[in-house]
Design a protein around this motif. Structure first.
Motif, PDB file in Angstrom:
ATOM      1  N   LYS A  15     -51.381 -58.489   2.801  1.00 21.14           N
ATOM      2  CA  LYS A  15     -51.075 -57.064   2.640  1.00 21.14           C
ATOM      3  C   LYS A  15     -50.737 -56.379   3.966  1.00 21.14           C
ATOM      4  O   LYS A  15     -50.225 -55.267   3.996  1.00 21.14           O
ATOM      5  CB  LYS A  15     -52.310 -56.340   2.047  1.00 21.14           C
ATOM      6  CG  LYS A  15     -52.637 -56.732   0.622  1.00 21.14           C
ATOM      7  CD  LYS A  15     -51.671 -56.075  -0.344  1.00 21.14           C
ATOM      8  CE  LYS A  15     -51.943 -56.430  -1.787  1.00 21.14           C
ATOM      9  NZ  LYS A  15     -50.725 -56.238  -2.599  1.00 21.14           N
ATOM     10  N   HIS A  16     -51.124 -57.020   5.097  1.00 20.73           N
ATOM     11  CA  HIS A  16     -51.045 -56.332   6.383  1.00 20.73           C
ATOM     12  C   HIS A  16     -50.760 -57.369   7.479  1.00 20.73           C
ATOM     13  O   HIS A  16     -51.550 -58.281   7.680  1.00 20.73           O
ATOM     14  CB  HIS A  16     -52.403 -55.648   6.625  1.00 20.73           C
ATOM     15  CG  HIS A  16     -52.324 -54.530   7.615  1.00 20.73           C
ATOM     16  ND1 HIS A  16     -53.237 -53.499   7.656  1.00 20.73           N
ATOM     17  CD2 HIS A  16     -51.454 -54.275   8.620  1.00 20.73           C
ATOM     18  CE1 HIS A  16     -52.922 -52.672   8.639  1.00 20.73           C
ATOM     19  NE2 HIS A  16     -51.856 -53.115   9.237  1.00 20.73           N
ATOM     20  N   VAL A  17     -49.621 -57.238   8.149  1.00 15.77           N
ATOM     21  CA  VAL A  17     -49.260 -58.248   9.162  1.00 15.77           C
ATOM     22  C   VAL A  17     -48.972 -57.605  10.518  1.00 15.77           C
ATOM     23  O   VAL A  17     -48.772 -56.394  10.613  1.00 15.77           O
ATOM     24  CB  VAL A  17     -47.993 -59.051   8.746  1.00 15.77           C
ATOM     25  CG1 VAL A  17     -48.207 -59.775   7.438  1.00 15.77           C
ATOM     26  CG2 VAL A  17     -46.769 -58.144   8.681  1.00 15.77           C
ATOM     27  N   GLY A  18     -48.954 -58.444  11.551  1.00 12.77           N
ATOM     28  CA  GLY A  18     -48.505 -58.030  12.880  1.00 12.77           C
ATOM     29  C   GLY A  18     -47.168 -58.695  13.149  1.00 12.77           C
ATOM     30  O   GLY A  18     -46.906 -59.791  12.643  1.00 12.77           O
ATOM     31  N   GLU A  47     -48.008 -53.994  11.735  1.00 14.59           N
ATOM     32  CA  GLU A  47     -48.379 -53.478  13.048  1.00 14.59           C
ATOM     33  C   GLU A  47     -47.434 -54.068  14.088  1.00 14.59           C
ATOM     34  O   GLU A  47     -47.073 -55.240  13.990  1.00 14.59           O
ATOM     35  CB  GLU A  47     -49.800 -53.928  13.418  1.00 14.59           C
ATOM     36  CG  GLU A  47     -50.886 -53.443  12.491  1.00 14.59           C
ATOM     37  CD  GLU A  47     -51.063 -51.931  12.549  1.00 14.59           C
ATOM     38  OE1 GLU A  47     -50.672 -51.295  13.553  1.00 14.59           O
ATOM     39  OE2 GLU A  47     -51.591 -51.384  11.556  1.00 14.59           O
ATOM     40  N   ILE A  48     -47.075 -53.236  15.060  1.00 15.81           N
ATOM     41  CA  ILE A  48     -46.271 -53.761  16.175  1.00 15.81           C
ATOM     42  C   ILE A  48     -47.052 -53.548  17.477  1.00 15.81           C
ATOM     43  O   ILE A  48     -47.946 -52.706  17.530  1.00 15.81           O
ATOM     44  CB  ILE A  48     -44.890 -53.074  16.241  1.00 15.81           C
ATOM     45  CG1 ILE A  48     -45.054 -51.549  16.395  1.00 15.81           C
ATOM     46  CG2 ILE A  48     -44.058 -53.384  14.999  1.00 15.81           C
ATOM     47  CD1 ILE A  48     -43.763 -50.830  16.734  1.00 15.81           C
ATOM     48  N   PRO A  49     -46.733 -54.338  18.515  1.00 12.17           N
ATOM     49  CA  PRO A  49     -47.458 -54.181  19.787  1.00 12.17           C
ATOM     50  C   PRO A  49     -47.168 -52.809  20.401  1.00 12.17           C
ATOM     51  O   PRO A  49     -46.086 -52.258  20.196  1.00 12.17           O
ATOM     52  CB  PRO A  49     -46.860 -55.293  20.668  1.00 12.17           C
ATOM     53  CG  PRO A  49     -46.190 -56.239  19.734  1.00 12.17           C
ATOM     54  CD  PRO A  49     -45.730 -55.417  18.575  1.00 12.17           C
ATOM     55  N   ASP A  50     -48.120 -52.278  21.168  1.00  5.65           N
ATOM     56  CA  ASP A  50     -47.819 -51.036  21.885  1.00  5.65           C
ATOM     57  C   ASP A  50     -46.855 -51.354  23.033  1.00  5.65           C
ATOM     58  O   ASP A  50     -46.508 -52.518  23.267  1.00  5.65           O
ATOM     59  CB  ASP A  50     -49.107 -50.351  22.370  1.00  5.65           C
ATOM     60  CG  ASP A  50     -49.851 -51.188  23.404  1.00  5.65           C
ATOM     61  OD1 ASP A  50     -49.219 -52.020  24.082  1.00  5.65           O
ATOM     62  OD2 ASP A  50     -51.075 -51.005  23.523  1.00  5.65           O
ATOM     63  N   LYS A  51     -46.435 -50.318  23.746  1.00  2.00           N
ATOM     64  CA  LYS A  51     -45.351 -50.480  24.719  1.00  2.00           C
ATOM     65  C   LYS A  51     -45.635 -51.569  25.776  1.00  2.00           C
ATOM     66  O   LYS A  51     -44.807 -52.425  26.067  1.00  2.00           O
ATOM     67  CB  LYS A  51     -45.089 -49.143  25.411  1.00  2.00           C
ATOM     68  CG  LYS A  51     -43.650 -48.994  25.852  1.00  2.00           C
ATOM     69  CD  LYS A  51     -43.361 -47.647  26.457  1.00  2.00           C
ATOM     70  CE  LYS A  51     -42.102 -47.766  27.300  1.00  2.00           C
ATOM     71  NZ  LYS A  51     -41.884 -46.627  28.183  1.00  2.00           N
TER      72      LYS A  51
END
Lengths: 226, 226
Positions: free
Chosen positions: B106-109, B134-138
């Motif tokens: 249900k939830h991936v990076g 989710e994506i990595p922050d800057k």
């Protein structure tokens, strides 16, 4: 799998820092091309040559300037292929002889398919450079043939001890270096710690191809693991 | 190098016992095609699309029935390419979403190039399957960008600890699985022990391509390393 490994070698041997610095590669993998050894040994009347010529012509039309074939047995057809396609075809056999000659090697052992051994493509070229060669006896050749056609082509594991025994026999007969003259055997060197004293013909082919089409990384200038 | 590894995956995932049982592959590697990320982010006006279309048309003419692109960022151009070439193009993004959905994730990076992340090609498709991402922050994205463009494309070694830190950050935000959504990152999974909890998009692409064109070996039916 030899073709995939050849692609890998071309990439890792190239001195390049971005995608854009790598050479252009056109590749046709036609596993349906009739078995080279069976034809050379007279076990089959299906010649692979016409499909090899068709493939070469397609690559020429795409823009290829040089052809390289990651199958050593197919080098039996080298000259005819080159004439028919009208493009220079890298000669792994000749390049291997030059490489050995440059290192002062006088006596080698040959591990290859029966097609390559029986057709004497290596023995004849090596002789021209003053290099004599040893081939496995019948029983030992059967071990190598099984490794190529059963173990590697079927994606199975390899009995590395048996492989070592065949190499050792060639060394005992006086071979200073054992040449891996079948691209399926190159996969053994890639995946198993076979030790030193070998020259991998596919590595020679890849290094020479990169030299002609791009820039070879310094660490690949010497290929014999002595 | 991703192309060579893709070839290797196609071969090792195929259920085949002889050369002749493997599928036919036509491959054009044109590293000169302009960088996809630079174009997508507006850093360059050089679109890769026209060369991609040319390449696709050449492959079609050779006899290809399906196209597969071992570059995820290039999937930004998937629909246009498919329309212009007139051949089905494998969709690694869609196939990855299906694979995750089948496993109830249900939830991936997402680990990928900035081009892939910013253009939201994964996020949008995943949403359609009810999967949030989710994506990595800057700062973390910069680490991944450096790994792709400096370490891997230049053939250097990778700081696997830094890679692990970025993945862990995505897991902390709730990602059940981290998808390797750049074929250069697949090379990290190939060469380093990165542990479990990943889905390699290139493996998905290779497995689905083999399923369409040949027979997939049973051991490759499950690709998420949970």
């Amino acid at each position: 799998m030899a073709t995939a490994y050849f692609m890998q070698l071309l990439t890792q041997m190239s001195e390049a820092r971005t995608d854009q610095e790598h050479m252009e590669i056109y590749m046709i993998s036609k596993p349906s091309i009739p078995d080279r050894t069976n034809y050379i040994l007279g076990k089959s009347v299906q010649s692979p040559l016409s499909e090899m010529i068709w493939t070469g012509k397609q690559l020429k039309q795409l823009g290829a300037g040089i052809l390289a074939i990651p199958c050593i047995t197919a080098h039996f057809f080298h000259d005819e292929l080159q004439d028919e396609v009208g493009l220079p075809v890298m000669n792994a056999v000749e390049e291997t002889a030059v490489c050995l000659w440059n290192r002062g090697i006088k006596h080698v052992g040959i591990l290859a398919t029966e097609g390559t051994i029986q057709s004497q493509i290596f023995q004849r070229v090596l002789e021209g450079y003053g290099i004599s060669s040893e081939i496995p006896d019948k029983e030992m050749q059967q071990i190598i043939t099984d490794m190529i056609y059963h173990d590697i082509k079927e994606g199975k594991t390899v009995d590395i001890e048996r492989f070592g025994r065949v190499s050792a026999e060639l060394n005992e007969k006086g071979a200073q270096v054992v040449i891996l003259a079948c691209t399926e055997l190159s996969l053994i060197k890639k995946d198993f710690p076979i030790g030193t004293g070998y020259l991998d013909v596919m590595e020679v082919l890849a290094a020479k191809t990169v030299q002609k089409c791009g820039r070879l990384r310094a660490e690949y200038r010497k290929l014999i693991t002595l």
